[in-house]
Design an enzyme around this catalytic site. Structure first.
Site, short mmCIF file in Angstrom:
data_model
loop_
_atom_site.label_atom_id
_atom_site.label_comp_id
_atom_site.label_asym_id
_atom_site.label_seq_id
_atom_site.Cartn_x
_atom_site.Cartn_y
_atom_site.Cartn_z
N HIS A 47 -3.56 9.89 44.66
CA HIS A 47 -3.47 10.57 45.95
C HIS A 47 -4.38 9.96 47.00
O HIS A 47 -3.99 9.81 48.16
CB HIS A 47 -3.83 12.06 45.80
CG HIS A 47 -2.72 12.91 45.30
ND1 HIS A 47 -1.67 13.32 46.08
CD2 HIS A 47 -2.50 13.46 44.08
CE1 HIS A 47 -0.84 14.07 45.37
NE2 HIS A 47 -1.33 14.17 44.16
N GLN A 66 -3.47 11.72 39.40
CA GLN A 66 -4.20 12.46 40.43
C GLN A 66 -5.00 11.51 41.32
O GLN A 66 -5.09 11.70 42.53
CB GLN A 66 -5.13 13.49 39.78
CG GLN A 66 -5.37 14.72 40.62
CD GLN A 66 -4.08 15.50 40.87
OE1 GLN A 66 -3.14 15.44 40.10
NE2 GLN A 66 -4.05 16.24 41.97
N HIS A 102 -17.56 62.27 64.01
CA HIS A 102 -16.52 62.06 63.01
C HIS A 102 -16.11 63.40 62.40
O HIS A 102 -14.92 63.69 62.21
CB HIS A 102 -17.01 61.12 61.90
CG HIS A 102 -16.98 59.67 62.26
ND1 HIS A 102 -17.67 59.16 63.32
CD2 HIS A 102 -16.33 58.63 61.68
CE1 HIS A 102 -17.45 57.85 63.40
NE2 HIS A 102 -16.64 57.51 62.41
N ASP A 134 3.63 19.62 40.56
CA ASP A 134 3.73 19.09 41.92
C ASP A 134 5.15 19.20 42.46
O ASP A 134 5.34 19.32 43.67
CB ASP A 134 3.31 17.62 41.94
CG ASP A 134 1.81 17.43 41.85
OD1 ASP A 134 1.08 18.39 42.13
OD2 ASP A 134 1.38 16.32 41.50
N GLU A 174 -8.77 22.58 40.84
CA GLU A 174 -7.48 22.82 41.49
C GLU A 174 -6.37 22.81 40.44
O GLU A 174 -5.54 23.73 40.38
CB GLU A 174 -7.23 21.74 42.54
CG GLU A 174 -5.89 21.83 43.24
CD GLU A 174 -5.62 20.60 44.10
OE1 GLU A 174 -4.73 20.69 44.96
OE2 GLU A 174 -6.27 19.55 43.92
N HIS A 175 -6.33 21.77 39.62
CA HIS A 175 -5.38 21.66 38.51
C HIS A 175 -6.18 21.52 37.22
O HIS A 175 -7.06 20.66 37.12
CB HIS A 175 -4.51 20.41 38.64
CG HIS A 175 -3.85 20.24 39.97
ND1 HIS A 175 -4.39 19.47 40.99
CD2 HIS A 175 -2.68 20.74 40.47
CE1 HIS A 175 -3.59 19.49 42.03
NE2 HIS A 175 -2.55 20.25 41.76
#
Length: 441
Positions: free
Chosen positions: A269, A266, A428, A369, A335-336
């Site tokens: 990235h 990770q 109404h 991924d 996220e993961h």
């Protein structure tokens, strides 16, 4: 290498955890000041402004924004056979998973003569973004296109930054992935100017129209995120994606080599990528730390990885029990999230906040991924507490269709009038009584 936070003996409240756990700091509001002139220029001057900013930021000026179809075909024909086979497998698996996300229209009979139908209608035109910064992401093309196609979106345009080394076109692997998926409209534009062009449309250098879209999806850098925030309302957006992140909940039964490799994968990235280990064992943490140091020094992107792992967004969190670890990872809302504990499946079933959960030693994030079939466009920055990853639902709108007969309306008319009067909105109620000669019964 990794910073440590010791929470053994006491797990703070969720609010305290959100304030103290490792996380990258990004200031989207600050980026808005830099993005606003770009967006305004594209709105006012269209493709001329896009190409000016593209030349400034990407150091190349494409002859046209839209990539010719022949270049897509050529990229696919020249694609490495192994990469093509891998992309084809990724597409098959993603289509299998996303096909099961389709939603059926449902009609509910509220009373005799009164029904409400929920129709699911796909977006008409969607813009999909594939980043092109430190790495090339054909997998992001798959993850964006497949759910949009499964939803039945009528028109798709893929944006990816132009590359000087490829004559002002996006990376050939991006083009090949688009061709494999049957996407024939690709724009060579990136960053904030891509979002602005998708929102406002324009006219290409050859006079062809570049039609605006209804929704923009896909991850990118902080400037793309700021443009999404600025243009939300002009277009729909999937999320404001921040730096990527992994959290791993592990006990002494986990393999430190697996955990170290996943943390590094990770960190590869981006220097702002977050890699966080939550563990019940200090001795295990020591083994992971030693393995991380050894592997990080030998990996291809060692400098980037080391910077990410040593940053304040990454670290090891020590807890007393797996239950305490679950409280930590739920507050972090990664996220993961990998679960590498004894009875991992049972532990994973108790997770409430995560973009995606990876269970046991043979489900690393890198599988997700590329080839798990799941989607890797996921909420970051703790947004998994309230948001989901990209799916077929991201490209659908639910529309309620109300169908009542005269008798069914008459039956409830007095209730509508009572509520309208309670809200001091008598017209109404009159809209109902006008259908019955001014009476409700």
């Amino acid at each position: 290498m990794l910073n440590r936070t010791d929470l053994r003996g006491r797990v703070p409240s969720a609010a305290e955890l959100r304030a103290t756990l490792p996380r990258a700091e990004i200031d989207v509001d600050a980026a808005l000041h830099q993005v606003r002139p770009v967006v305004d220029a594209v709105r006012e001057r269209g493709v001329d402004a896009v190409l000016e900013y593209t030349e400034r930021f990407d150091r190349v000026r494409p002859d046209t924004v839209r990539v010719p179809a022949a270049e897509l075909d050529r990229a696919l024909s020249e694609l490495d056979g192994g990469v093509r086979a891998a992309l084809e497998e990724s597409i098959v698996r993603a289509r299998k998973v996303h096909a099961d996300q389709r939603r059926a229209d449902v009609t509910t009979t509220v009373v005799d003569g009164g029904t409400v139908t929920e129709r699911w209608v796909p977006m008409e035109r969607v813009g999909l973004y594939a980043p092109g910064g430190l790495a090339v992401y054909p997998s992001s093309v798959v993850m964006n296109v497949v759910p949009a196609q499964a939803a039945g979106v009528g028109s798709l345009v893929l944006c990816s930054p132009p590359q000087a080394e490829f004559g002002g076109r996006p990376h050939p692997t991006i083009l090949a992935a688009a061709a494999l998926l049957g996407v024939d409209e690709v724009w060579a534009v990136g960053g904030a100017q891509a979002v602005a062009l998708l929102a406002y449309g324009g006219t290409d250098t050859d006079g062809a129209p570049l039609e605006p879209v209804d929704l923009v999806t896909g991850p990118g850098n902080i400037y793309l995120t700021a443009a999404k925030r600025m243009l939300r309302g002009v277009i729909g957006i999937d999320s404001e994606a921040g730096p990527t992140e992994i959290a791993i909940l592990a006990d002494e039964t986990a393999d430190p080599v697996h955990v170290a490799a996943d943390l590094i994968s990770q960190a590869e990235h981006d220097t702002l990528a977050a890699s966080v280990l939550v563990t019940t064992s200090a001795a295990f943490a020591d083994r992971v730390d030693a393995e991380v140091e050894r592997r990080a020094a030998a990996t291809k992107h060692s400098e980037r990885v080391t910077q990410a792992l040593s940053g304040k967004q990454s670290g090891i969190v020590l807890v007393s029990t797996v239950d305490d670890g679950l409280k930590v990872v739920d507050a972090y809302a990664a996220e993961h999230l990998e679960i590498q504990t004894d009875r991992a499946r049972e532990v994973a079933a108790r997770v409430r906040n995560a973009g995606a959960v990876f269970v046991g030693p043979y489900a690393p994030v890198s599988l997700g991924d590329y080839c798990a079939g799941s989607n890797h466009v996921l909420p970051t920055g703790g947004f998994a507490r309230h948001s989901s990853g990209l799916s077929v639902q991201s490209f659908l709108r639910g529309i309620h269709v109300v169908d009542y007969s005269e008798a069914a309306l008459r039956e409830v008319a007095d209730k509508v009038v009572a509520l309208a009067n309670a809200e001091d909105l008598p017209a109404h109620g009159e809209a109902v009584t006008a259908r019955f000669g001014g009476k409700t019964a």
